[in-house]
Each structure stands twice: as structure tokens, then as C-alpha cells.
Design a protein around this motif. Structure first.
Motif, PDB file in Angstrom:
ATOM      1  N   ARG A  35      21.226  12.370  38.196  1.00  0.00           N
ATOM      2  CA  ARG A  35      21.432  13.788  38.487  1.00  0.00           C
ATOM      3  C   ARG A  35      22.906  14.084  38.728  1.00  0.00           C
ATOM      4  NH1 ARG A  35      18.727  17.590  43.255  1.00  0.00           N
ATOM      5  NH2 ARG A  35      19.651  19.524  42.483  1.00  0.00           N
ATOM      6  N   ASP A  36      23.592  13.195  39.460  1.00  0.00           N
ATOM      7  CA  ASP A  36      25.028  13.379  39.691  1.00  0.00           C
ATOM      8  C   ASP A  36      25.779  13.510  38.363  1.00  0.00           C
ATOM      9  OD1 ASP A  36      24.659  13.167  42.436  1.00  0.00           O
ATOM     10  OD2 ASP A  36      25.666  11.224  42.623  1.00  0.00           O
ATOM     11  N   ALA A  37      25.532  12.574  37.455  1.00  0.00           N
ATOM     12  CA  ALA A  37      26.241  12.563  36.170  1.00  0.00           C
ATOM     13  C   ALA A  37      25.953  13.842  35.377  1.00  0.00           C
ATOM     14  CB  ALA A  37      25.850  11.331  35.360  1.00  0.00           C
ATOM     15  N   PHE A  38      24.681  14.233  35.334  1.00  0.00           N
ATOM     16  CA  PHE A  38      24.324  15.428  34.580  1.00  0.00           C
ATOM     17  C   PHE A  38      24.967  16.677  35.185  1.00  0.00           C
ATOM     18  CE2 PHE A  38      21.663  19.196  34.115  1.00  0.00           C
ATOM     19  CZ  PHE A  38      21.769  19.367  32.753  1.00  0.00           C
ATOM     20  N   GLU A  39      24.855  16.834  36.486  1.00  0.00           N
ATOM     21  CA  GLU A  39      25.355  18.053  37.117  1.00  0.00           C
ATOM     22  C   GLU A  39      26.880  18.120  37.136  1.00  0.00           C
ATOM     23  OE1 GLU A  39      23.097  18.265  40.779  1.00  0.00           O
ATOM     24  OE2 GLU A  39      21.565  19.461  39.765  1.00  0.00           O
ATOM     25  N   LEU A  40      27.555  16.974  37.192  1.00  0.00           N
ATOM     26  CA  LEU A  40      29.021  16.995  37.054  1.00  0.00           C
ATOM     27  C   LEU A  40      29.402  17.519  35.674  1.00  0.00           C
ATOM     28  CD1 LEU A  40      29.958  13.671  38.838  1.00  0.00           C
ATOM     29  CD2 LEU A  40      30.624  15.977  39.552  1.00  0.00           C
ATOM     30  N   ALA A  41      28.696  17.021  34.654  1.00  0.00           N
ATOM     31  CA  ALA A  41      28.946  17.513  33.289  1.00  0.00           C
ATOM     32  C   ALA A  41      28.609  18.996  33.185  1.00  0.00           C
ATOM     33  CB  ALA A  41      28.120  16.707  32.286  1.00  0.00           C
ATOM     34  N   LEU A  42      27.545  19.429  33.842  1.00  0.00           N
ATOM     35  CA  LEU A  42      27.137  20.828  33.826  1.00  0.00           C
ATOM     36  C   LEU A  42      28.196  21.731  34.458  1.00  0.00           C
ATOM     37  CD1 LEU A  42      25.100  23.125  33.408  1.00  0.00           C
ATOM     38  CD2 LEU A  42      23.958  22.368  35.522  1.00  0.00           C
ATOM     39  N   VAL A  43      28.721  21.325  35.612  1.00  0.00           N
ATOM     40  CA  VAL A  43      29.764  22.126  36.282  1.00  0.00           C
ATOM     41  C   VAL A  43      30.990  22.239  35.382  1.00  0.00           C
ATOM     42  CG1 VAL A  43      31.385  22.164  38.219  1.00  0.00           C
ATOM     43  CG2 VAL A  43      28.989  21.644  38.622  1.00  0.00           C
ATOM     44  N   ARG A  44      31.395  21.131  34.792  1.00  0.00           N
ATOM     45  CA  ARG A  44      32.575  21.162  33.900  1.00  0.00           C
ATOM     46  C   ARG A  44      32.334  22.069  32.697  1.00  0.00           C
ATOM     47  NH1 ARG A  44      32.616  15.237  35.172  1.00  0.00           N
ATOM     48  NH2 ARG A  44      34.284  15.012  36.709  1.00  0.00           N
ATOM     49  N   ARG A  45      31.162  21.945  32.092  1.00  0.00           N
ATOM     50  CA  ARG A  45      30.856  22.743  30.898  1.00  0.00           C
ATOM     51  C   ARG A  45      30.755  24.224  31.255  1.00  0.00           C
ATOM     52  NH1 ARG A  45      29.122  19.981  26.695  1.00  0.00           N
ATOM     53  NH2 ARG A  45      30.528  18.595  27.740  1.00  0.00           N
ATOM     54  N   ALA A  46      30.164  24.540  32.392  1.00  0.00           N
ATOM     55  CA  ALA A  46      30.066  25.940  32.817  1.00  0.00           C
ATOM     56  C   ALA A  46      31.462  26.529  33.020  1.00  0.00           C
ATOM     57  CB  ALA A  46      29.239  26.044  34.103  1.00  0.00           C
ATOM     58  N   GLU A  75      34.253  25.500  31.535  1.00  0.00           N
ATOM     59  CA  GLU A  75      34.851  25.630  30.198  1.00  0.00           C
ATOM     60  C   GLU A  75      34.363  26.892  29.497  1.00  0.00           C
ATOM     61  OE1 GLU A  75      33.720  22.059  28.155  1.00  0.00           O
ATOM     62  OE2 GLU A  75      35.011  20.789  29.401  1.00  0.00           O
ATOM     63  N   ARG A  76      33.095  27.229  29.676  1.00  0.00           N
ATOM     64  CA  ARG A  76      32.500  28.396  29.018  1.00  0.00           C
ATOM     65  C   ARG A  76      32.689  29.685  29.808  1.00  0.00           C
ATOM     66  NH1 ARG A  76      26.998  27.240  25.981  1.00  0.00           N
ATOM     67  NH2 ARG A  76      27.542  25.353  24.870  1.00  0.00           N
ATOM     68  N   GLY A  77      33.227  29.568  31.015  1.00  0.00           N
ATOM     69  CA  GLY A  77      33.421  30.753  31.841  1.00  0.00           C
ATOM     70  C   GLY A  77      32.122  31.328  32.377  1.00  0.00           C
ATOM     71  N   LEU A  78      31.116  30.473  32.547  1.00  0.00           N
ATOM     72  CA  LEU A  78      29.825  30.940  33.052  1.00  0.00           C
ATOM     73  C   LEU A  78      29.859  31.061  34.571  1.00  0.00           C
ATOM     74  CD1 LEU A  78      27.324  28.772  30.960  1.00  0.00           C
ATOM     75  CD2 LEU A  78      27.808  31.212  30.702  1.00  0.00           C
ATOM     76  N   PRO A  79      29.430  32.185  35.111  1.00  0.00           N
ATOM     77  CA  PRO A  79      29.321  32.290  36.567  1.00  0.00           C
ATOM     78  C   PRO A  79      28.347  31.229  37.069  1.00  0.00           C
ATOM     79  CG  PRO A  79      28.825  34.396  35.495  1.00  0.00           C
ATOM     80  CD  PRO A  79      28.972  33.374  34.424  1.00  0.00           C
ATOM     81  N   THR A  80      28.689  30.606  38.176  1.00  0.00           N
ATOM     82  CA  THR A  80      27.872  29.519  38.706  1.00  0.00           C
ATOM     83  C   THR A  80      27.633  29.731  40.189  1.00  0.00           C
ATOM     84  OG1 THR A  80      28.838  28.017  37.070  1.00  0.00           O
ATOM     85  CG2 THR A  80      27.704  27.007  38.928  1.00  0.00           C
ATOM     86  N   LEU A  81      26.363  29.763  40.564  1.00  0.00           N
ATOM     87  CA  LEU A  81      25.984  29.861  41.967  1.00  0.00           C
ATOM     88  C   LEU A  81      25.613  28.460  42.431  1.00  0.00           C
ATOM     89  CD1 LEU A  81      25.278  31.414  44.555  1.00  0.00           C
ATOM     90  CD2 LEU A  81      22.983  31.764  43.590  1.00  0.00           C
ATOM     91  N   CYS A  82      26.304  27.988  43.466  1.00  0.00           N
ATOM     92  CA  CYS A  82      26.080  26.638  43.981  1.00  0.00           C
ATOM     93  C   CYS A  82      25.469  26.713  45.370  1.00  0.00           C
ATOM     94  CB  CYS A  82      27.403  25.880  44.063  1.00  0.00           C
ATOM     95  SG  CYS A  82      28.253  25.737  42.484  1.00  0.00           S
ATOM     96  N   ILE A  83      24.375  25.987  45.551  1.00  0.00           N
ATOM     97  CA  ILE A  83      23.696  25.943  46.842  1.00  0.00           C
ATOM     98  C   ILE A  83      23.753  24.505  47.346  1.00  0.00           C
ATOM     99  CG2 ILE A  83      21.498  26.270  48.031  1.00  0.00           C
ATOM    100  CD1 ILE A  83      20.837  28.348  45.811  1.00  0.00           C
ATOM    101  N   CYS A  84      24.252  24.312  48.543  1.00  0.00           N
ATOM    102  CA  CYS A  84      24.286  23.029  49.248  1.00  0.00           C
ATOM    103  C   CYS A  84      24.810  21.885  48.370  1.00  0.00           C
ATOM    104  CB  CYS A  84      22.911  22.724  49.829  1.00  0.00           C
ATOM    105  SG  CYS A  84      22.952  21.450  51.093  1.00  0.00           S
ATOM    106  N   ARG A  85      23.953  21.089  47.774  1.00  0.00           N
ATOM    107  CA  ARG A  85      24.363  19.986  46.912  1.00  0.00           C
ATOM    108  C   ARG A  85      25.257  20.497  45.781  1.00  0.00           C
ATOM    109  NH1 ARG A  85      22.957  15.154  44.256  1.00  0.00           N
ATOM    110  NH2 ARG A  85      23.223  15.412  42.027  1.00  0.00           N
TER     111      ARG A  85
END
Length: 127
Positions: free
Chosen positions: A74-85, A87-97
Motif C-alpha cells: 500500500r505504501d508503494a502504491f499510494e506514494l506513486a499515486l500522490v506523485r502522479r496526482a 503531476e496531473r494537477g489533481l486535487p487531493t484530499l488526504c486523511i490521516c495516513r
């Protein structure tokens, strides 16, 4: 409906998905597959990183904690997800983790546990 990508733990993100639906969005639960990330994000207008277990302390410069259960996949996937978001300029809502992950990607200091910073006075330190 606007697609919102949700990265969640094994609970399936039911409450988060319901909240997105009630706000008029369309939740898209993501598989933890970094290779499919671009495809999964296609058409999404935003990302939601939910809570869950702590991220690996080494990601934010802290020593290992044997009491912390780590989900490396999950760490690896979500790190890639944050980076990709980003790069794409996608708004990201982050809760706790999700906040831990976002801070790790930005290499921002993160204190492991507030309770370990509490002095005998019972007040948290500002450090």
C-alpha cells in the motif's frame, strides 16, 4: 457525475464512497497496482487518500518502530499515486495516513507520534 479516485484499505472505503456519492460524485476504488495507475486515474477529477495504518517510518526519515504494522504494498502504491496526482494537477484530499504519505513525498518533517512528545507536564512540546 465526477469521478473521484479512492485509495483505501481492505475495508473497501464504503463510508468514503457513500460520502462522495451523496455529494454528487462517482467514487472509483483503486486497485493497489502501480502499473495500472495511469489507466485507473483516467477521467478522475480528484483523489482521496484515506486513513489506515502508519506508513513506513523510513519514508519520512524516522527509525523503524517494531510496534508499527507496515503495509509495504500500500505504501508503494499510494506514494506513486500522490506523485502522479501532483503531476496531473489533481486535487487531493488526504486523511490521516494520506497526510503522512503526502508529507513523505514532499520530504516534509513528520513527527511519528504526538504522545511520544508529551512531557511530564502533560503538554505537548512545540518541537
Amino acid at each position: 457525475m465526477t469521478d473521484i479516485a479512492i485509495s483505501t484499505s481492505v475495508d473497501g472505503g464504503g463510508e468514503y464512497a457513500a460520502a462522495i456519492l451523496s455529494a454528487g460524485g462517482k467514487p472509483r476504488l483503486l486497485d493497489f497496482d502501480p502499473a495500472a495507475l495511469d489507466t485507473q486515474l483516467t477521467g478522475c477529477a480528484g483523489v482521496l487518500l484515506t486513513g489506515g495504518g502508519d506508513v513506513k517510518p523510513a519514508l519520512y526519515g524516522e527509525p523503524p518502530d517494531l510496534a508499527t504494522e507496515i503495509d509495504s504494498r500500500r505504501d508503494a502504491f499510494e506514494l506513486a499515486l500522490v506523485r502522479r496526482a501532483r503531476e496531473r494537477g489533481l486535487p487531493t484530499l488526504c486523511i490521516c495516513r494520506g497526510i503522512q504519505l503526502a508529507k513523505s513525498v514532499r520530504r516534509t518533517r513528520l513527527r511519528r507520534q504526538l504522545c511520544t512528545s508529551v512531557k511530564s507536564t502533560g503538554k505537548a512540546s512545540a518541537a
